[in-house]
Design a protein around this motif. Structure first.
Motif, PDB file in Angstrom:
ATOM      1  N   ALA A 255       1.021  14.541  -2.058  1.00 24.28           N
ATOM      2  CA  ALA A 255       0.375  15.100  -0.875  1.00 24.28           C
ATOM      3  C   ALA A 255      -0.346  13.970  -0.158  1.00 24.28           C
ATOM      4  N   MET A 256      -0.080  13.808   1.132  1.00 21.08           N
ATOM      5  CA  MET A 256      -0.718  12.757   1.918  1.00 21.08           C
ATOM      6  C   MET A 256      -1.420  13.389   3.109  1.00 21.08           C
ATOM      7  N   VAL A 257      -2.704  13.084   3.300  1.00 20.34           N
ATOM      8  CA  VAL A 257      -3.492  13.649   4.384  1.00 20.34           C
ATOM      9  C   VAL A 257      -3.705  12.577   5.446  1.00 20.34           C
ATOM     10  N   LEU A 258      -3.295  12.896   6.681  1.00 18.86           N
ATOM     11  CA  LEU A 258      -3.409  11.964   7.805  1.00 18.86           C
ATOM     12  C   LEU A 258      -4.057  12.679   8.985  1.00 18.86           C
ATOM     13  N   PRO A 259      -4.706  11.930   9.876  1.00 12.81           N
ATOM     14  CA  PRO A 259      -5.224  12.570  11.092  1.00 12.81           C
ATOM     15  C   PRO A 259      -4.125  12.957  12.061  1.00 12.81           C
ATOM     16  N   GLY A 260      -3.038  12.201  12.070  1.00 11.03           N
ATOM     17  CA  GLY A 260      -1.915  12.409  12.981  1.00 11.03           C
ATOM     18  C   GLY A 260      -0.975  11.241  12.859  1.00 11.03           C
ATOM     19  N   GLY A 261      -0.303  10.889  13.969  1.00 16.56           N
ATOM     20  CA  GLY A 261       0.598   9.738  13.950  1.00 16.56           C
ATOM     21  C   GLY A 261       1.973  10.043  13.409  1.00 16.56           C
ATOM     22  N   VAL A 262       2.333  11.353  13.337  1.00 17.62           N
ATOM     23  CA  VAL A 262       3.616  11.742  12.738  1.00 17.62           C
ATOM     24  C   VAL A 262       4.302  12.787  13.633  1.00 17.62           C
ATOM     25  N   ALA A 263       4.424  12.485  14.915  1.00 23.73           N
ATOM     26  CA  ALA A 263       4.993  13.434  15.875  1.00 23.73           C
ATOM     27  C   ALA A 263       6.441  13.763  15.545  1.00 23.73           C
TER      28      ALA A 263
ATOM     29  N   ASP B  14       9.175  13.794  17.276  1.00 23.73           N
ATOM     30  CA  ASP B  14      10.256  12.931  17.753  1.00 23.73           C
ATOM     31  C   ASP B  14      10.259  11.558  17.106  1.00 23.73           C
ATOM     32  N   GLY B  15       9.203  11.222  16.352  1.00 25.28           N
ATOM     33  CA  GLY B  15       9.146   9.928  15.678  1.00 25.28           C
ATOM     34  C   GLY B  15       9.024   8.749  16.609  1.00 25.28           C
ATOM     35  N   GLU B  16       8.724   8.981  17.899  1.00 28.41           N
ATOM     36  CA  GLU B  16       8.675   7.909  18.885  1.00 28.41           C
ATOM     37  C   GLU B  16       7.311   7.789  19.546  1.00 28.41           C
ATOM     38  N   ARG B  17       6.819   8.880  20.084  1.00 29.29           N
ATOM     39  CA  ARG B  17       5.535   8.890  20.776  1.00 29.29           C
ATOM     40  C   ARG B  17       4.503   9.569  19.903  1.00 29.29           C
ATOM     41  N   GLN B  18       3.257   9.165  20.076  1.00 29.86           N
ATOM     42  CA  GLN B  18       2.154   9.688  19.271  1.00 29.86           C
ATOM     43  C   GLN B  18       2.429   9.505  17.784  1.00 29.86           C
ATOM     44  N   VAL B  19       2.913   8.315  17.455  1.00 22.86           N
ATOM     45  CA  VAL B  19       3.154   7.969  16.054  1.00 22.86           C
ATOM     46  C   VAL B  19       2.421   6.675  15.716  1.00 22.86           C
ATOM     47  N   ILE B  20       2.169   6.487  14.443  1.00 24.76           N
ATOM     48  CA  ILE B  20       1.665   5.213  13.924  1.00 24.76           C
ATOM     49  C   ILE B  20       2.778   4.638  13.063  1.00 24.76           C
ATOM     50  N   PRO B  21       3.448   3.587  13.529  1.00 22.98           N
ATOM     51  CA  PRO B  21       4.648   3.090  12.845  1.00 22.98           C
ATOM     52  C   PRO B  21       4.429   2.769  11.371  1.00 22.98           C
ATOM     53  N   ALA B  22       3.267   2.234  11.021  1.00 17.99           N
ATOM     54  CA  ALA B  22       3.013   1.910   9.616  1.00 17.99           C
ATOM     55  C   ALA B  22       3.006   3.170   8.757  1.00 17.99           C
ATOM     56  N   PHE B  23       2.514   4.283   9.307  1.00 17.75           N
ATOM     57  CA  PHE B  23       2.558   5.553   8.576  1.00 17.75           C
ATOM     58  C   PHE B  23       4.007   5.971   8.329  1.00 17.75           C
ATOM     59  N   LEU B  24       4.822   5.889   9.382  1.00 18.57           N
ATOM     60  CA  LEU B  24       6.217   6.302   9.253  1.00 18.57           C
ATOM     61  C   LEU B  24       6.956   5.441   8.227  1.00 18.57           C
ATOM     62  N   ALA B  25       6.693   4.144   8.248  1.00 18.50           N
ATOM     63  CA  ALA B  25       7.358   3.246   7.307  1.00 18.50           C
ATOM     64  C   ALA B  25       6.969   3.578   5.868  1.00 18.50           C
ATOM     65  N   LEU B  26       5.682   3.851   5.645  1.00 23.97           N
ATOM     66  CA  LEU B  26       5.221   4.196   4.302  1.00 23.97           C
ATOM     67  C   LEU B  26       5.815   5.527   3.850  1.00 23.97           C
ATOM     68  N   ILE B  27       5.773   6.523   4.709  1.00 30.24           N
ATOM     69  CA  ILE B  27       6.310   7.837   4.365  1.00 30.24           C
ATOM     70  C   ILE B  27       7.787   7.744   4.016  1.00 30.24           C
TER      71      ILE B  27
END
Length: 367
Positions: free
Chosen positions: A4-12, A14-27
């Motif tokens: 379970a991973m808790v984030l404020p956001g950054g995982v929209a 579409d994976g393009e806008r309103q994302v944090i790339p480092a979060f996506l890479a880790l996930i």
């Protein structure tokens, strides 16, 4: 393992806008070998769920967010038990992760990635600015089984509070950011870039005053500023007042796909932040073969003199002098770029995921 991973956001979605790339890479990397459920507090206003990079995103939405996030984690645990609960950022994310883990008898991790440990009263920024925030951080960080942080200055701040911590940078996805060899600077105007939201903590006024000093000294440069404007044109108005209209351009938001060629074409990344745990863009620029000059925060401070040039926070004159030094000495610029790239590649997104994996394994074995 079920995470379970808790984030404020950054995982929209579409994976393009309103994302944090480092979060996506880790996930994405964790999801290759584990079942990953991400509980995003404020990605969207309404609750919802969607798949992303091999994980399941549970958006909590507005209204009693903390309580509903804890209940969502508990409900998913009842469906099939989690092995570990992690928060990226402390604050509300950390509280949710630790409270959920304690109630379920699970190990918890909290990763400091922002301003949780600072109190910048002049700009109303930081997790320790008010007594409630200080109390929350004290409880969360002492109740978490493991604490980590993005850079050495943040680790030192934690240790000063009596909290042992691991240093784990949120590294660059080198599948998306292809490493580029540092290149000599072309003749003509120096190509500078600044990537950050226009907000108080990024302190663009100091950046622009440094640029005005360089312009008055006769340096030929173009500065591109990339980032969402949260200050309603204030920074653009200052740029005009300083006579920088022909030298500074504001490009607004750019996706990662659009940002990569902009950074790759730059000679130097310039940052002026009052506080950073990263910044992540320094790592991205380093992978693209571009060095950084900036204020002595986060990775800029820990890389100072060998892989970046760092100046005191808020010092426009020192920032201008450091930019001029690097632009005037291409051997220095290339040396900084080469060492920065070496460090960024050694601690890329694969390294980040492997480092967290080791912490998960240690915690689950001890349980």
């Amino acid at each position: 393992m079920k995470i379970a991973m808790v984030l404020p956001g950054g995982v929209a979605r579409d994976g393009e806008r309103q994302v944090i790339p480092a979060f996506l890479a880790l996930i994405e990397r964790l999801a290759r070998g584990h079942e990953v459920h991400v509980f995003a507090l404020h990605q969207e206003a309404e609750p919802g769920s969607w798949p992303l990079r091999g994980a399941t995103i549970h958006n909590i939405g507005t209204g009693r967010t903390v309580w509903r996030a804890i209940q969502a984690i508990r409900a998913e645990h009842r469906r099939m038990p989690f092995d570990v609960v992690q928060a990226i950022f402390s604050g509300h994310c950390g509280f949710i992760a630790v409270a959920s883990a304690k109630s379920l008898g699970l190990p918890s991790l909290v990763h400091i990635a922002g301003g949780e440990l600072v109190a910048l009263h002049s700009i109303l920024y930081g997790g320790r600015r008010k007594w409630r925030g200080r109390l929350r951080e004290a409880l969360v960080l002492r109740m978490a089984d493991t604490v980590s942080a993005a850079s050495a200055p943040i680790v030192r701040s934690l240790r000063a509070l009596g909290i042992p911590a691991y240093r784990i940078p949120l590294g660059v996805d080198t599948d998306a950011w292809t490493p580029l060899a540092p290149r000599p600077r072309d003749r003509g105007p120096a190509q500078l870039i600044h990537v950050a939201s226009l907000n108080r903590v990024k302190d663009q006024p100091t950046l622009l005053r440094a640029m005005a000093k360089l312009a008055n000294a006769g340096m030929d440069f173009d500065l591109r500023i990339v980032g969402v404007d949260t200050l309603d044109g204030e920074v653009q108005r200052l740029s005009r007042c300083l006579g920088l209209q022909k030298r500074v351009s504001f490009l607004g938001f750019r996706t990662q796909r659009e940002l990569r060629p902009l950074i790759a074409s730059a000679d130097l990344l310039v940052m002026s932040s009052l506080h950073e745990a990263g910044p992540l863009v320094l790592l991205e620029a380093a992978v693209a073969g571009v060095p950084t000059v900036g204020t002595a925060v986060g990775h800029i401070a820990e890389w100072a003199s060998t892989a970046a040039l760092a100046v005191p926070v808020g010092d426009a004159n020192a920032l201008a002098d450091a930019v001029a030094e690097v632009i005037d000495d291409d051997h220095l610029r290339l040396r900084l770029a080469t060492e920065a790239q070496r460090l960024a590649l050694a601690e890329n997104a694969d390294h980040t995921a492997a480092s967290f994996q080791m912490l998960y394994d240690d915690l689950t074995r001890s349980r």
